[in-house]
Design a protein around this motif. Sequence first.
Motif, PDB file in Angstrom:
ATOM      1  N   GLN A 156       0.819  -1.068   0.328  1.00 41.62           N
ATOM      2  CA  GLN A 156      -0.367   0.158  -0.026  1.00 41.62           C
ATOM      3  C   GLN A 156       1.072   1.140   0.152  1.00 41.62           C
ATOM      4  OE1 GLN A 156      -1.921   0.163   3.930  1.00 41.62           O
ATOM      5  NE2 GLN A 156      -1.900  -1.854   4.123  1.00 41.62           N
ATOM      6  N   HIS A 157       2.432   0.895   0.508  1.00 42.34           N
ATOM      7  CA  HIS A 157       2.822   2.002   0.795  1.00 42.34           C
ATOM      8  C   HIS A 157       3.984   2.231  -0.705  1.00 42.34           C
ATOM      9  CE1 HIS A 157       5.731   4.463   2.346  1.00 42.34           C
ATOM     10  NE2 HIS A 157       7.148   3.742   1.944  1.00 42.34           N
ATOM     11  N   SER A 158       3.934   1.346  -0.817  1.00 42.40           N
ATOM     12  CA  SER A 158       4.564   1.736  -2.117  1.00 42.40           C
ATOM     13  C   SER A 158       3.010   2.577  -2.983  1.00 42.40           C
ATOM     14  CB  SER A 158       4.747   0.656  -2.644  1.00 42.40           C
ATOM     15  OG  SER A 158       5.816  -0.175  -2.411  1.00 42.40           O
ATOM     16  N   LEU A 188       8.991   0.968  -7.188  1.00 40.68           N
ATOM     17  CA  LEU A 188       9.607   0.176  -6.447  1.00 40.68           C
ATOM     18  C   LEU A 188      10.805   0.965  -5.730  1.00 40.68           C
ATOM     19  CD1 LEU A 188      10.420  -1.378 -10.001  1.00 40.68           C
ATOM     20  CD2 LEU A 188       9.435  -1.986  -7.832  1.00 40.68           C
ATOM     21  N   HIS A 189      10.433   2.059  -4.879  1.00 42.34           N
ATOM     22  CA  HIS A 189      11.688   2.638  -4.065  1.00 42.34           C
ATOM     23  C   HIS A 189      11.689   1.653  -2.389  1.00 42.34           C
ATOM     24  CE1 HIS A 189       8.082   3.099  -1.852  1.00 42.34           C
ATOM     25  NE2 HIS A 189       9.743   4.305  -0.366  1.00 42.34           N
ATOM     26  N   ASP A 190      11.089   0.822  -1.871  1.00 44.91           N
ATOM     27  CA  ASP A 190      11.338   0.194  -1.091  1.00 44.91           C
ATOM     28  C   ASP A 190      11.899  -1.377  -1.391  1.00 44.91           C
ATOM     29  OD1 ASP A 190      11.695   1.884   1.464  1.00 44.91           O
ATOM     30  OD2 ASP A 190       9.659   1.987   1.734  1.00 44.91           O
ATOM     31  N   LEU A 191      12.285  -1.527  -2.475  1.00 47.50           N
ATOM     32  CA  LEU A 191      12.159  -3.254  -3.049  1.00 47.50           C
ATOM     33  C   LEU A 191      13.615  -3.871  -1.820  1.00 47.50           C
ATOM     34  CD1 LEU A 191      11.733  -5.364  -5.101  1.00 47.50           C
ATOM     35  CD2 LEU A 191      13.068  -4.416  -6.712  1.00 47.50           C
ATOM     36  N   GLN A 242      17.991   7.173  -3.451  1.00 46.89           N
ATOM     37  CA  GLN A 242      18.653   8.055  -3.089  1.00 46.89           C
ATOM     38  C   GLN A 242      17.181   8.521  -2.069  1.00 46.89           C
ATOM     39  OE1 GLN A 242      19.070  11.332  -6.031  1.00 46.89           O
ATOM     40  NE2 GLN A 242      20.759  10.083  -6.886  1.00 46.89           N
ATOM     41  N   HIS A 243      16.235   8.031  -2.177  1.00 47.60           N
ATOM     42  CA  HIS A 243      15.066   8.302  -1.256  1.00 47.60           C
ATOM     43  C   HIS A 243      15.096   9.093   0.042  1.00 47.60           C
ATOM     44  CE1 HIS A 243      14.086   4.298  -0.430  1.00 47.60           C
ATOM     45  NE2 HIS A 243      13.435   4.295   0.692  1.00 47.60           N
ATOM     46  N   HIS A 244      16.161   8.400   0.448  1.00 48.42           N
ATOM     47  CA  HIS A 244      16.034   8.706   2.579  1.00 48.42           C
ATOM     48  C   HIS A 244      17.981   9.483   2.087  1.00 48.42           C
ATOM     49  CE1 HIS A 244      13.553   5.591   3.781  1.00 48.42           C
ATOM     50  NE2 HIS A 244      13.602   4.809   3.644  1.00 48.42           N
ATOM     51  N   ALA A 286       6.831  12.454  -0.992  1.00 48.51           N
ATOM     52  CA  ALA A 286       5.833  11.620  -1.058  1.00 48.51           C
ATOM     53  C   ALA A 286       6.190  10.556   0.277  1.00 48.51           C
ATOM     54  CB  ALA A 286       6.016  11.060  -2.332  1.00 48.51           C
ATOM     55  N   ASP A 287       7.281   9.825   0.855  1.00 51.48           N
ATOM     56  CA  ASP A 287       8.081   9.144   0.952  1.00 51.48           C
ATOM     57  C   ASP A 287       6.746   9.012   2.926  1.00 51.48           C
ATOM     58  OD1 ASP A 287       8.772   5.960   2.023  1.00 51.48           O
ATOM     59  OD2 ASP A 287      10.917   6.869   2.087  1.00 51.48           O
ATOM     60  N   VAL A 288       7.567  10.909   3.191  1.00 53.37           N
ATOM     61  CA  VAL A 288       7.321  10.507   4.277  1.00 53.37           C
ATOM     62  C   VAL A 288       5.815  10.945   4.453  1.00 53.37           C
ATOM     63  CG1 VAL A 288       7.960  12.486   6.064  1.00 53.37           C
ATOM     64  CG2 VAL A 288       9.578  11.567   4.464  1.00 53.37           C
TER      65      VAL A 288
HETATM   66 FE   LIG Z   1       9.103   4.281   2.076  1.00 51.74          FE
END
Ligand SMILES: [Fe+2]
Length: 405
Positions: A156-158, A188-191, A242-244, A286-288
């Motif tokens: 869901q988060h994805s 796919l950012h948290d794959l 790079q998302h973190h 978006a992730d936060v």
């Molecule tokens: Fe995430």
Amino acid sequence: MFDKLTDDLQPGDVLARTVFDAGGQPLLKAGTALKPSYITRLRHRGYVTVTVEDGLADDVAPETLVSEQLRHTIAGHVGGFFGQMGDIARERGRGQGGVDEAVEDLGEQPLPLADRGREALEQLYADVQSLINEIVGSDTVAGLESLKTHNEYTFQHSVDVAVIGTLLGSRMGLSGGRLRELALGCLLHDLGKLYIDEAILDKPGKLSAEEFEAVKAHPRMGYELIRRMPVASLLPAHVAYQHHEQQRGTGYPNGLVGDNRIGPRLHEERMGAGKMLLIAEIGAVADVHSAVSSDRPYRRAMPPDVAADLIEGMAGKHLNREIVELFTRIVPRFPVGRWVEVLGGEFSGARGVVTELHVLRMDRPNVRVLIDADGERRAAPAELDLRTHEHVQLRSLDRHEQPTR
Ligand SMILES: [Fe+2]
Ligand SMILES: [Fe+2]
């Protein structure tokens, strides 16, 4: 209508929204009065909350940016794809040794995605296009409601991150190709979390230094997996990588920096060593937002106004300031359908529902006041236009504060 924990459901509660299964098919339709057997089924299937009628303001329908059915369908596809990739990760020494060993185990060849894996990836490309079509074609000012009905958080988060990322990217005028790379990268950012122990991912409370080191491996592992897939571009892999990262170089894994602007950027600047990519900076916002707006084992979801405050507080140091400014212009703090408490003015302490937003004054919506400050239902609702009551503020009501008939 309001979101109710399935643990708190009572027989006779009426669904205000259709509940979909993991395949995107309707499980229980909106309007269904819940019987005890339905409630048991929802809990067994892992649904955490559902939207039920409150008997007071069910005619006020929230605007949705992306249909719930499409969100569920994509979440199902993401889940299937993660499953395929998990098989490959397990075959190749997942969890033994450090990140460098895990990368070495992947080898330098493209990953041997079986036919099903390739189909799943193609499906995600098609999903990304459907998502973009719905978002680019929409001129509604919708709240960002998270898909919080099911317990498979990562999937869901994805989808949530992809929805928010695509919304931001489309409103800043990114081209179709760039939007597709952004959206796929968000999905796919948290794959790389395939490489982290689930006990650590769901751990309530603070992580130990060792556990945090394990978590910090996921952007790199995501990047290494995605760049070995048959993808059209490397950019989605960099969204994962790079998302973190943070604007002032305080993020991980590489301590990249940002300049707190949206652009325009020269090609060399975008690809410059040490700098975050714009689409990764969008992914980070978006992730936060998705993370704090979702129920987690260790804390409740924040309502949209509280989430917006938090994100604004992170602008500059952590998140790209101009992207956050855009975010606050296009995402309402009090979306239509939201139950709120009125603070100040003649209705102070009363509760009601947001009925209308004004594009140029999104912070000043209309509220239908239904419950007086003493908790009594008003004989006749009052309509309050906050544009003409500048001193009046609002506060989102939490789930447990929702009035019902
Ligand atoms: Fe995430
Ligand atoms: Fe992450």
